[in-house]
Design a protein around this motif. Structure first.
Motif, PDB file in Angstrom:
ATOM      1  N   ASN A  52       0.758  -1.127   0.239  1.00 57.10           N
ATOM      2  CA  ASN A  52      -0.007  -0.062   0.040  1.00 57.10           C
ATOM      3  C   ASN A  52       0.829   1.409  -0.189  1.00 57.10           C
ATOM      4  O   ASN A  52       0.537   2.580   0.197  1.00 57.10           O
ATOM      5  CB  ASN A  52      -0.985   0.217   1.228  1.00 57.10           C
ATOM      6  CG  ASN A  52      -0.216  -0.102   2.451  1.00 57.10           C
ATOM      7  OD1 ASN A  52       1.209  -0.283   2.582  1.00 57.10           O
ATOM      8  ND2 ASN A  52      -0.901   0.511   3.683  1.00 57.10           N
ATOM      9  N   ALA A  53       2.237   0.984  -0.158  1.00 57.21           N
ATOM     10  CA  ALA A  53       3.205   2.362  -0.205  1.00 57.21           C
ATOM     11  C   ALA A  53       3.598   2.443  -1.487  1.00 57.21           C
ATOM     12  O   ALA A  53       3.358   1.667  -2.493  1.00 57.21           O
ATOM     13  CB  ALA A  53       4.170   2.118   0.675  1.00 57.21           C
ATOM     14  N   GLY A  54       4.085   3.686  -1.693  1.00 57.68           N
ATOM     15  CA  GLY A  54       4.598   3.977  -3.184  1.00 57.68           C
ATOM     16  C   GLY A  54       6.012   4.545  -3.277  1.00 57.68           C
ATOM     17  O   GLY A  54       6.351   5.375  -4.036  1.00 57.68           O
ATOM     18  N   CYS A  55       6.838   3.672  -2.813  1.00 60.94           N
ATOM     19  CA  CYS A  55       8.290   4.327  -2.649  1.00 60.94           C
ATOM     20  C   CYS A  55       8.765   4.239  -3.831  1.00 60.94           C
ATOM     21  O   CYS A  55       8.694   3.115  -4.557  1.00 60.94           O
ATOM     22  CB  CYS A  55       9.347   3.358  -1.608  1.00 60.94           C
ATOM     23  SG  CYS A  55       8.316   2.895   0.008  1.00 60.94           S
ATOM     24  N   ASN A  56       9.524   5.280  -4.450  1.00 65.65           N
ATOM     25  CA  ASN A  56      10.155   5.327  -5.862  1.00 65.65           C
ATOM     26  C   ASN A  56      11.386   4.400  -5.823  1.00 65.65           C
ATOM     27  O   ASN A  56      11.878   4.383  -6.793  1.00 65.65           O
ATOM     28  CB  ASN A  56      10.142   6.450  -6.287  1.00 65.65           C
ATOM     29  CG  ASN A  56      11.190   7.621  -5.418  1.00 65.65           C
ATOM     30  OD1 ASN A  56      11.736   6.810  -4.459  1.00 65.65           O
ATOM     31  ND2 ASN A  56      11.214   8.851  -5.542  1.00 65.65           N
ATOM     32  N   TYR A  57      12.005   4.221  -4.629  1.00 68.07           N
ATOM     33  CA  TYR A  57      13.432   3.288  -4.585  1.00 68.07           C
ATOM     34  C   TYR A  57      13.200   1.827  -4.283  1.00 68.07           C
ATOM     35  O   TYR A  57      14.039   1.214  -4.033  1.00 68.07           O
ATOM     36  CB  TYR A  57      14.223   4.101  -3.570  1.00 68.07           C
ATOM     37  CG  TYR A  57      13.609   4.369  -2.377  1.00 68.07           C
ATOM     38  CD1 TYR A  57      13.086   3.319  -1.284  1.00 68.07           C
ATOM     39  CD2 TYR A  57      13.177   5.609  -2.231  1.00 68.07           C
ATOM     40  CE1 TYR A  57      12.644   3.565  -0.266  1.00 68.07           C
ATOM     41  CE2 TYR A  57      12.560   6.070  -0.759  1.00 68.07           C
ATOM     42  CZ  TYR A  57      12.386   5.052  -0.004  1.00 68.07           C
ATOM     43  OH  TYR A  57      11.779   5.394   1.077  1.00 68.07           O
ATOM     44  N   CYS A  58      11.842   1.444  -4.518  1.00 68.32           N
ATOM     45  CA  CYS A  58      11.380   0.024  -4.137  1.00 68.32           C
ATOM     46  C   CYS A  58      12.234  -0.827  -5.150  1.00 68.32           C
ATOM     47  O   CYS A  58      12.125  -0.745  -6.250  1.00 68.32           O
ATOM     48  CB  CYS A  58       9.949  -0.484  -4.008  1.00 68.32           C
ATOM     49  SG  CYS A  58       9.585  -1.866  -3.640  1.00 68.32           S
ATOM     50  N   TYR A  59      12.646  -2.098  -4.503  1.00 68.52           N
ATOM     51  CA  TYR A  59      13.330  -3.012  -5.444  1.00 68.52           C
ATOM     52  C   TYR A  59      12.448  -4.110  -5.867  1.00 68.52           C
ATOM     53  O   TYR A  59      12.897  -5.043  -6.796  1.00 68.52           O
ATOM     54  CB  TYR A  59      14.371  -3.817  -4.677  1.00 68.52           C
ATOM     55  CG  TYR A  59      14.197  -4.304  -3.533  1.00 68.52           C
ATOM     56  CD1 TYR A  59      13.571  -5.713  -3.599  1.00 68.52           C
ATOM     57  CD2 TYR A  59      14.322  -3.655  -2.249  1.00 68.52           C
ATOM     58  CE1 TYR A  59      13.161  -6.016  -2.261  1.00 68.52           C
ATOM     59  CE2 TYR A  59      14.063  -4.385  -0.837  1.00 68.52           C
ATOM     60  CZ  TYR A  59      13.476  -5.531  -1.041  1.00 68.52           C
ATOM     61  OH  TYR A  59      13.146  -6.265   0.211  1.00 68.52           O
ATOM     62  N   VAL A  60      11.379  -4.058  -5.675  1.00 64.47           N
ATOM     63  CA  VAL A  60      10.257  -5.252  -6.063  1.00 64.47           C
ATOM     64  C   VAL A  60       9.350  -4.528  -7.238  1.00 64.47           C
ATOM     65  O   VAL A  60       9.314  -5.488  -8.107  1.00 64.47           O
ATOM     66  CB  VAL A  60       9.459  -5.378  -4.889  1.00 64.47           C
ATOM     67  CG1 VAL A  60       8.368  -6.261  -5.254  1.00 64.47           C
ATOM     68  CG2 VAL A  60      10.020  -6.160  -3.788  1.00 64.47           C
TER      69      VAL A  60
END
Length: 347
Positions: A52-60
């Motif tokens: 439910n989050a929107g981190c722009n550095y997510c590796y997934v």
């Protein structure tokens, strides 16, 4: 200034004795397994493909996926097929247990979106780490569950980084707003408190002191803070740590530990920090990494994610991973690290 005192969950004498014995047995089994330097002693498992989050550095997730897309999951599985995912993950966990794995880290996606799996996992393994964004309340879990909540900076920074579509914009709690307010409320009202895991980038090291200050002030059930650094896939990425920025982050941790006490940083003992920040201990290849060699990292389908949970594309020399520093410190029998880990494993 008064030193930080970590929140300690309540234990009856009998529960404390039983849990301590379980930890001792687990550590002994792990040490025996460590004789074989290639044996896997832990596992990281992505128990859900949804977040439910929107981190722009997510590796997934792809960077261009918004929070609504991520909430649907990267498999885009229809709702009537979700039960198949549960059965598959439980099967993966059972296989790991049968292989003799004692310690699992549950990641995602967002693990709190899979509460039934969390409850089942803590029945299967003596040590369960749960890495969550903290915006969803976790179910009441047994003592062997240790919760790590990801917070990347002061409230305004964290809100912008984790909730770009303002899903939590209207939430308020004790002077805080947004997803930061939701996280602090959930930790303060939780059963056993939580550790906060802060992942810093070189660009916001100047907000380190501010971050530590508000976490200590606002989180009443804070068990400690874990400091790590972002790992990148491209050396030209502005978030890539250099030798200089690693040393700076290490000095910031040390200065804060002098101010608040080392109990605030149980996963950043001086020995661990040497492995994390000192250039002479820099890892250039996965063959040098304790996590890559000793921890099995699996995706939502039970397939290997590569050399570690961050995937093969991540550049090892930019990595500031606490797990690697922790494992190397334990292998060196560092007493301060061992004592802090015992306290954390009480759950």
């Amino acid at each position: 200034m008064q030193k930080f005192k970590p929140y300690i969950p309540e234990y009856s004498p009998l529960d404390f004795t039983f849990r301590s014995a379980t930890i001792g047995q687990t550590i002994l089994q792990t040490m025996v397994s460590s004789i074989n330097q290639t044996a896997k002693i832990g596992a990281s498992v992505e128990i859900t493909d949804r977040c439910n989050a929107g981190c722009n550095y997510c590796y997934v997730y792809p960077k261009d996926w918004n929070q609504e897309q991520r909430l649907q999951g990267y498999t885009q599985t229809p709702p009537d097929k979700k039960s198949e995912g549960y059965d598959r993950i439980i099967g993966i966990l059972q296989q790991l247990k049968d292989e003799g794995i004692l310690h699992v880290t549950l990641v995602g996606g967002e693990p709190a979106l899979a509460p039934k799996i969390l409850k089942k996992a803590v029945e299967m393994f003596p040590i369960v780490w749960i890495v969550t964004n903290g915006s969803i309340s976790l179910p009441k879990l047994k003592d062997n569950a240790i919760v790590f909540v990801s917070i990347d900076g002061p409230p305004d920074y964290h809100n912008a980084a984790r909730d770009p579509q303002n899903f939590f914009a209207n939430f308020k709690y004790r002077g805080l707003e947004g997803i930061s307010a939701k996280i602090v409320k959930n930790i303060n009202e939780s059963h056993r408190g939580a550790y906060v895991h802060c992942t810093f980038t070189p660009s916001h090291l100047d907000r380190f002191d501010e971050t530590i200050s508000w976490l200590v002030k606002d989180i009443k059930k804070l068990r400690g803070i874990v400091i790590s650094g972002a790992t990148v896939k491209d050396l030209s990425d502005p978030n890539a740590f250099t030798h200089e920025s690693k040393l700076r982050l290490g000095s910031l941790v040390e200065r804060s530990a002098i101010k608040y006490g080392w109990d605030l940083f149980p996963f950043n003992t001086p020995q661990i920090n040497q492995y994390l920040f000192d250039p002479k201990h820099e890892i250039k290849y996965s063959s040098q990494c304790a996590v890559s060699q000793r921890v099995k990292s699996l995706d939502y389908f039970g397939q290997s994610t590569g050399k570690c949970v961050l995937r093969n594309e991540s550049i090892c020399e930019t990595c500031i991973c606490n797990s690697n520093g922790l494992m190397r410190s334990l292998e060196a029998f560092d007493t301060q690290t061992m004592m802090q880990q015992f306290l954390s494993l009480l759950g």
